[in-house]
Scaffold this motif. Sequence first.
Motif, PDB file in Angstrom:
ATOM      1  N   SER A 183       5.164  -2.995   2.152  1.00 49.76           N
ATOM      2  CA  SER A 183       4.770  -3.706   0.932  1.00 49.76           C
ATOM      3  C   SER A 183       5.022  -4.704   1.830  1.00 49.76           C
TER       4      SER A 183
ATOM      5  N   CYS B 298       6.336   3.781   0.226  1.00 49.10           N
ATOM      6  CA  CYS B 298       4.647   2.929   0.965  1.00 49.10           C
ATOM      7  C   CYS B 298       5.712   1.450   1.053  1.00 49.10           C
TER       8      CYS B 298
ATOM      9  N   PRO C 242      -3.150  -4.494   8.579  1.00 48.64           N
ATOM     10  CA  PRO C 242      -4.430  -4.697   7.545  1.00 48.64           C
ATOM     11  C   PRO C 242      -5.699  -4.725   8.876  1.00 48.64           C
TER      12      PRO C 242
ATOM     13  N   THR D   9       0.965  -1.213  -0.395  1.00 48.24           N
ATOM     14  CA  THR D   9      -0.347  -0.079  -0.402  1.00 48.24           C
ATOM     15  C   THR D   9       0.887   1.065  -0.092  1.00 48.24           C
ATOM     16  N   CYS D  10       0.457   2.582  -0.721  1.00 50.07           N
ATOM     17  CA  CYS D  10       0.949   3.476  -0.809  1.00 50.07           C
ATOM     18  C   CYS D  10       0.450   4.845  -0.221  1.00 50.07           C
TER      19      CYS D  10
END
Length: 122
Positions: free
Chosen positions: A51, A49, A91, A4-5
Motif C-alpha cells: 500500500s 500487498c 508506479p 496493489t496485491c
Amino acid sequence: SAGTCAVATLQGSDADGDTLTYSLVEDITTIALESGQNLSLSGSSLTLCDSSSGESGLKNVSFNFDVCDTFDACASETSGVGTVIFHILPPGPGIVAFQLDGEEDVRIVFDADTSCVDVSTV
C-alpha cells in the motif's frame, strides 16, 4: 493509495496423489517487510500487498517455501525448497485513452509525463 496485491500460486506434486500443504520456510510473523507491505499464505496462494506509494523504485522481495504431504514428507528433505520472487515496480503513468488511427497507428494518452519523445512529428 489503495495499494496493489500480487498473488503467487505455489505448486507441487506428489507421486502418490497425497494432499499437499504449503508453508513458508521463515515464520510469516518474523519476515522483514517494508512499511505498507502485508504478506499472507492461504492454501497454495501467497499474497503480497503493497500500500506504499512505490516511490522507492524497483524492489525484489523473495520468500522460500516448502511443500509437505499428509505424512509430513517434505520437499525440503529431497528436492529443496521453492522460491517466490515478487518484483515491485514504481508506479508509472496510466493510460487515459487510446485511438486507433488508420490500420497501423495507435495514439495513446497518458495521465502523466512519460518523458518519451513525441513520435507524431517523426
